[in-house]
Design an enzyme around this catalytic site. Structure first.
Site, PDB file in Angstrom:
ATOM      1  CB  SER A 176      -0.875  -0.112   1.178  1.00 18.43           C
ATOM      2  OG  SER A 176      -0.081   0.311   2.339  1.00 18.43           O
ATOM      3  CG  ASP A 228      -3.948  -3.047  -1.556  1.00 24.40           C
ATOM      4  OD1 ASP A 228      -4.770  -2.996  -2.183  1.00 24.40           O
ATOM      5  OD2 ASP A 228      -3.973  -2.920  -0.288  1.00 24.40           O
ATOM      6  CE  LYS A 245     -13.196  -7.072   7.018  1.00 19.86           C
ATOM      7  NZ  LYS A 245     -12.382  -6.009   6.638  1.00 19.86           N
ATOM      8  CG  HIS A 256     -10.044  -4.154  -2.241  1.00 22.63           C
ATOM      9  ND1 HIS A 256      -8.917  -3.538  -1.955  1.00 22.63           N
ATOM     10  CD2 HIS A 256     -10.097  -4.713  -3.532  1.00 22.63           C
ATOM     11  CE1 HIS A 256      -8.093  -3.518  -3.161  1.00 22.63           C
ATOM     12  NE2 HIS A 256      -8.984  -4.288  -4.131  1.00 22.63           N
ATOM     13  CB  SER A 314      -9.797  -9.263   7.380  1.00 19.18           C
ATOM     14  OG  SER A 314      -8.462  -9.282   6.898  1.00 19.18           O
ATOM     15  CG  ASN A 370      -7.294  -7.365  -1.738  1.00 21.33           C
ATOM     16  OD1 ASN A 370      -6.935  -8.207  -2.432  1.00 21.33           O
ATOM     17  ND2 ASN A 370      -7.003  -5.971  -1.859  1.00 21.33           N
ATOM     18  CG  ASP A 395      -3.324  -5.238   5.915  1.00 23.66           C
ATOM     19  OD1 ASP A 395      -2.500  -5.669   6.797  1.00 23.66           O
ATOM     20  OD2 ASP A 395      -3.070  -3.929   5.832  1.00 23.66           O
ATOM     21  NE  ARG A 424      -2.801  -3.602   8.895  1.00 27.10           N
ATOM     22  CZ  ARG A 424      -3.048  -2.225   8.551  1.00 27.10           C
ATOM     23  NH1 ARG A 424      -3.550  -1.609   9.609  1.00 27.10           N
ATOM     24  NH2 ARG A 424      -2.773  -1.730   7.270  1.00 27.10           N
ATOM     25  NE  ARG A 464      18.525 -12.001  17.111  1.00 27.20           N
ATOM     26  CZ  ARG A 464      19.678 -12.374  17.215  1.00 27.20           C
ATOM     27  NH1 ARG A 464      20.337 -13.017  16.278  1.00 27.20           N
ATOM     28  NH2 ARG A 464      20.472 -12.445  18.445  1.00 27.20           N
TER      29      ARG A 464
HETATM   30  P1  13P Z   1      -8.904  -6.159   5.420  1.00 32.07           P
HETATM   31  O1  13P Z   1      -8.876  -4.888   6.159  1.00 32.07           O
HETATM   32  O2  13P Z   1     -10.216  -6.648   5.660  1.00 32.07           O
HETATM   33  O3  13P Z   1      -7.933  -7.181   5.789  1.00 32.07           O
HETATM   34  O4  13P Z   1      -8.674  -5.855   3.755  1.00 32.07           O
HETATM   35  C1  13P Z   1      -7.442  -5.527   3.230  1.00 32.07           C
HETATM   36  C2  13P Z   1      -7.528  -5.047   2.094  1.00 32.07           C
HETATM   37  O5  13P Z   1      -8.539  -4.930   1.165  1.00 32.07           O
HETATM   38  C3  13P Z   1      -6.261  -4.488   1.160  1.00 32.07           C
HETATM   39  O6  13P Z   1      -6.281  -3.843  -0.029  1.00 32.07           O
HETATM   40  O1  G3H Z   2      -6.517  -1.588   2.241  1.00 31.22           O
HETATM   41  C1  G3H Z   2      -5.941  -0.925   2.896  1.00 31.22           C
HETATM   42  C2  G3H Z   2      -4.783  -2.206   3.391  1.00 31.22           C
HETATM   43  O2  G3H Z   2      -5.220  -2.595   4.643  1.00 31.22           O
HETATM   44  C3  G3H Z   2      -3.530  -1.333   3.704  1.00 31.22           C
HETATM   45  O3  G3H Z   2      -3.627  -0.665   4.923  1.00 31.22           O
HETATM   46  O4  G3H Z   2      -3.009   1.604   3.953  1.00 31.22           O
HETATM   47  O5  G3H Z   2      -2.683   1.195   6.415  1.00 31.22           O
HETATM   48  O6  G3H Z   2      -1.199   0.143   4.843  1.00 31.22           O
HETATM   49  P1  G3H Z   2      -2.540   0.683   4.935  1.00 31.22           P
HETATM   50 ZN    ZN Z   3      -8.339  -2.788   0.014  1.00 29.79          ZN
END
Ligand code: 13P
Ligand code: G3H
Ligand code: ZN
Length: 308
Positions: free
Chosen positions: A49, A82, A184, A211, A214, A254, A256, A260, A281
């Protein structure tokens, strides 16, 4: 090996599965993802991103991804931008060796989205790079929003057809009920498969992207909270819905937020259980091991295991 997402998506369409796309920000994440992909023999998309570029520097990320080619030669992967929100960031990523870019002009009016997307698609295609675009609004779904208002944010099928025809984009992110982050839904998770089917009827054999996909697995929210976190009211897309989408023409899912949560939960747990430890580590290694398991799990939700 670096693979064109067009090839990945063609196989995913016929095989009725999706390619998981994971966001990367540092070395441990890249290693955790690739190890999960190796164990499951799955293709993967590594995506960067604007925030990741700012945090890690795109050159560092690109060089680490070069290491991926050397260490995991048997795993097909793509390096993808992204949510590129202007021409410059897309151009910079194409010039910097990314195999795929997303131009996300979905916040702009329809004609402006088309014009900017077309500009990026042309620049990318001339250089052998593929382009993802987005149409529709990925807003969080609130309980007190009327059904017709929720629906108004979703991707319009006729517009999607016109958008793809006029821009020449290679894949399209659609709004059918998902949103970014850990919050969400307030009620039951819901995706509009009817809407997705209507879009697919007008654009058969075209790859769609989900997108905000998660699941926000309760075990990992609990793990964060058990060791000092304060994450309340988090809810994601259920895995049943995601697997159903993957069997339709959603070719890229997608993820992320789930990564996390696992990384943060594991670091919190390790440090809490080992208060005298201060070797990064140790706690990053513990997080990376669990991260790999999460990636393996996601690969199964997408159905991409054994597809490398
Ligand atoms: P989430 O926040 O649901 O993991 O989506 C990630 C995403 O769409 C990144 O582009
Ligand atoms: O869609 C967004 C992704 O989860 C990336 O998030 O912009 O905080 O890196 P970020
Ligand atoms: Zn996204």
């Amino acid at each position: 090996m670096l693979q064109d997402t067009k090839i990945m998506f063609e196989k995913a369409l016929t095989g009725k599965y999706a390619i998981p796309a994971f966001n990367i920000n540092n070395m441990e994440m890249i290693q955790g993802i690739m190890e999960g992909a190796r164990l499951e023999k799955s293709p993967v998309i590594l995506q960067v991103s604007r925030g990741a570029r700012k945090y890690a520097n795109p050159v560092f990320l690109k060089k680490m991804v070069e290491a991926v080619e050397e260490v995991y030669p048997e795993i097909p992967f793509a390096l993808h931008l992204d949510h590129g929100d202007d021409f410059e960031i897309c151009k910079d990523s194409v010039d910097g060796g990314f195999s795929s870019v997303m131009i996300d002009a979905s916040a702009k009016p329809f004609e402006e989205n088309i014009a900017l997307t077309k500009q990026v698609v042309e620049y990318a295609h001339e250089r052998g790079v593929v382009a993802e675009a987005e149409l529709g609004k990925l807003a969080g779904v609130e309980d007190d929003v009327a059904v017709e208002d929720k629906d108004a944010k979703f991707t319009d099928p006729q517009e999607a057809k016109e958008f793809v025809d006029r821009t020449g984009c290679d894949s399209l992110a659609v709004a059918i009920g998902t949103s970014h982050g850990a919050f969400k839904f307030k009620g039951e998770p819901y995706l509009s498969f009817d809407r997705l089917q209507e879009i697919t009827d007008l654009l058969p054999d075209f790859p769609f992207v989900l997108h905000g996909a998660s699941t926000v697995l309760p075990d990992f929210v609990d793990l964060c909270n058990q060791y000092g976190g304060q994450i309340e009211g988090a809810k994601g897309v259920s895995e049943e819905l995601l697997s159903e989408a993957a069997k339709m023409n959603v070719c890229k899912i997608n993820i992320d937020t789930d990564l996390r949560l696992v990384m943060t939960g594991m670091v919190r747990k390790y440090l809490s259980k080992n208060p005298s430890e201060f070797d990064p580590r140790k706690y990053l290694g513990a997080a990376r091991d669990e991260f790999t398991k999460m990636v393996q799990h996601k690969i199964h939700v997408c159905g991409s295991q054994q597809k490398a």
